[in-house]
Design an enzyme around this catalytic site. Structure first.
Site, short mmCIF file in Angstrom:
data_model
loop_
_atom_site.label_atom_id
_atom_site.label_comp_id
_atom_site.label_asym_id
_atom_site.label_seq_id
_atom_site.Cartn_x
_atom_site.Cartn_y
_atom_site.Cartn_z
N ASN A 110 0.84 -1.20 0.00
CA ASN A 110 0.00 0.00 0.00
C ASN A 110 0.87 1.24 0.00
OD1 ASN A 110 -0.50 1.91 2.52
ND2 ASN A 110 0.10 -0.09 3.34
N PHE A 114 -1.75 8.08 4.23
CA PHE A 114 -2.58 8.71 5.29
C PHE A 114 -3.81 9.40 4.72
CE2 PHE A 114 1.04 9.54 8.62
CZ PHE A 114 1.13 8.19 8.84
C1 LIG Z 1 -3.79 -1.27 3.49
C2 LIG Z 1 -2.98 -0.98 4.69
C3 LIG Z 1 -3.09 0.26 5.32
C4 LIG Z 1 -2.33 0.53 6.46
N1 LIG Z 1 -2.47 1.74 7.07
C5 LIG Z 1 -1.80 1.97 8.22
C6 LIG Z 1 -1.98 3.18 8.92
O1 LIG Z 1 -2.77 4.04 8.54
N2 LIG Z 1 -1.25 3.39 10.04
C7 LIG Z 1 -0.37 2.45 10.52
O2 LIG Z 1 0.25 2.68 11.56
N3 LIG Z 1 -0.19 1.28 9.89
C8 LIG Z 1 -0.90 1.01 8.76
N4 LIG Z 1 -0.73 -0.18 8.13
C9 LIG Z 1 0.24 -1.16 8.67
C10 LIG Z 1 -0.43 -2.21 9.56
O3 LIG Z 1 -1.02 -1.61 10.68
C11 LIG Z 1 0.59 -3.27 10.03
O4 LIG Z 1 1.54 -2.64 10.85
C12 LIG Z 1 1.30 -3.96 8.88
O5 LIG Z 1 0.45 -4.12 7.77
C13 LIG Z 1 1.85 -5.32 9.26
O6 LIG Z 1 0.81 -6.21 9.64
P1 LIG Z 1 0.15 -7.27 8.62
O7 LIG Z 1 1.28 -7.97 7.93
O8 LIG Z 1 -0.66 -8.18 9.49
O9 LIG Z 1 -0.68 -6.48 7.69
C14 LIG Z 1 -1.46 -0.47 6.98
C15 LIG Z 1 -1.37 -1.71 6.35
C16 LIG Z 1 -2.12 -1.98 5.22
C17 LIG Z 1 -1.99 -3.34 4.57
#
Ligand SMILES: Cc1cc2nc3c(=O)[nH]c(=O)nc-3n(C[C@H](O)[C@H](O)[C@H](O)COP(=O)(O)O)c2cc1C
Length: 364
Positions: A110, A114
């Site tokens: 992604n 923000f």
């Molecule tokens: C589509 C998407 C949007 C995200 N938006 C944010 C965000 O706004 N703020 C944030 O701190 N992390 C954001 N993240 C990161 C996730 O909170 C997380 O730290 C990261 O994806 C790792 O976890 P996962 O592998 O289970 O997705 C986003 C992740 C994805 C996939």
């Protein structure tokens, strides 16, 4: 019922552009009937940074950026939900397309940047649910065009203190140019001083809200030394390890999509983020708890994060491929591990593998 709808809807959602599918999933969650969250097995309950979590599985930031469905997510079995990232003023983020699936790798890229409806819209939603119970953290960030980014974090802490179970200061998104510089040296220490002070000031009205820092998995170990040192000196309440990675591990199957710029998450992030978690755990020496995020898609992956040093875990990307039923499966997996293992409770397992993990070859 929800499980059935989820199973029926997922193949259809998979056909849509990833961002439209996400929007539809959030709208669908608004239809989840009201009512209390189901009771969790008592062995899953944990007390972390002074809060009682019914289970340690959290919805990571980025799914419910605008605070639209935290109660539906709690009802579907998450032990806590992190809303955001929220910026002070609304902003639209980067141009679309900006969200990509890597199905062959079970990964997501992604570069949303923000997109936020802004503090007032999110505050009014969270104020409307105040008193509903359940742990809802607020993840805060800076506007892209802000002349003083640290001031943005300070103002958001003041704004959300009455409604936030905890705060996450997100300085690790790769999609706002220059944001991650806030993790460096003097700038990081200034940020910590000012957000800790803002939280202290807000506590006069709202009580002391736990303050967490979310870091990138891409820090060097020298940078991690400095980050942990400053966080300990400034007495933050915890750290989330971590955000998405700008690296692309070798061997990704969806080679073309992997070239998209942005942060990679999901299964390809698991090894790196778990190693960084263990590296953080050995440096923190119990001064504060850690939240493990990155590639959790099973009970055993959640257990590995706990054994690497996580008191709590969060997930997002795996839901894209497995649906919300995964939360129940992960919880069942943890209960089974506790029942079959020598250690009776989750806190007994936190960090047991950290030292051995940090001695292993660096994951690629
Ligand atoms: C589509 C998407 C949007 C995200 N938006 C944010 C965000 O706004 N703020 C944030 O701190 N992390 C954001 N993240 C990161 C996730 O909170 C997380 O730290 C990261 O994806 C790792 O976890 P996962 O592998 O289970 O997705 C986003 C992740 C994805 C996939």
């Amino acid at each position: 019922m929800i499980g059935l709808l989820d199973r029926l809807a997922r193949p259809f959602l998979g056909l849509l552009d990833a961002e439209n599918a996400h929007r539809l999933a959030v709208q669908g969650l608004k239809l989840v009937p009201r009512g209390p969250a189901p009771r969790d097995d008592p062995r899953l309950s944990v007390r972390v940074f002074g809060l009682n979590f019914p289970n340690p599985i959290g919805m990571a930031a980025g799914f419910d950026k605008h605070g639209e469905v935290p109660d539906a997510l709690l009802r579907l079995g998450f032990g806590f939900v992190e809303v955001g990232t929220v910026t002070p003023r609304s902003q639209s983020g980067n141009p679309r397309p900006r969200l990509f699936r890597l199905p062959g790798d079970r990964g997501v890229i992604n570069r949303l940047g923000f997109n936020s409806e802004g503090a007032q819209a999110v505050l009014s939603r969270l104020a409307a649910r105040a008193g509903s119970g359940g742990l809802v953290g607020v993840n805060v960030g800076a506007n892209k065009d802000s002349p003083d980014r640290i001031a943005d974090y300070v103002s958001l802490i003041g704004t959300f203190a009455p409604v936030a179970s905890y705060f996450t200061v997100n300085i690790s998104s790769p999609n706002t140019p220059g944001l991650r510089d806030l993790q460096q040296g003097q700038l990081f220490d200034d940020l910590l001083a000012r957000v800790v002070e803002a939280r202290q000031r807000a506590s006069r009205k709202a009580g002391l809200t736990p303050l967490l820092i979310k870091i990138a998995p891409d820090l060097t170990l020298n940078e991690l030394d400095d980050v942990v040192g400053a966080a300990r000196r400034r007495r933050v309440d915890g750290m989330i390890v971590g955000n998405t990675t700008i690296t692309r591990p070798p061997g990704l199957k969806d080679q073309e999509t992997a070239k998209e710029s942005g942060g990679l998450s999901g299964r390809p992030l698991f090894a790196l983020s778990t190693r960084m978690l263990a590296e953080t755990y050995v440096r923190v020496e119990g001064a504060f708890p850690l939240v493990g995020a990155g590639g959790i898609d099973s009970g055993s992956a959640a257990l590995a994060k706990i054994r690497a040093g996580a008191g709590l875990v969060q997930l997002y990307s795996s839901l894209v491929f497995h649906g919300l039923g995964l939360v129940g499966e992960i919880k069942a997996g943890l209960v089974k591990a506790l029942a079959g293992g020598r250690r009776a409770s989750l806190p007994d397992l936190v960090g047991v593998d950290a030292a051995t993990m940090t001695a292993e070859k660096w994951p690629r």
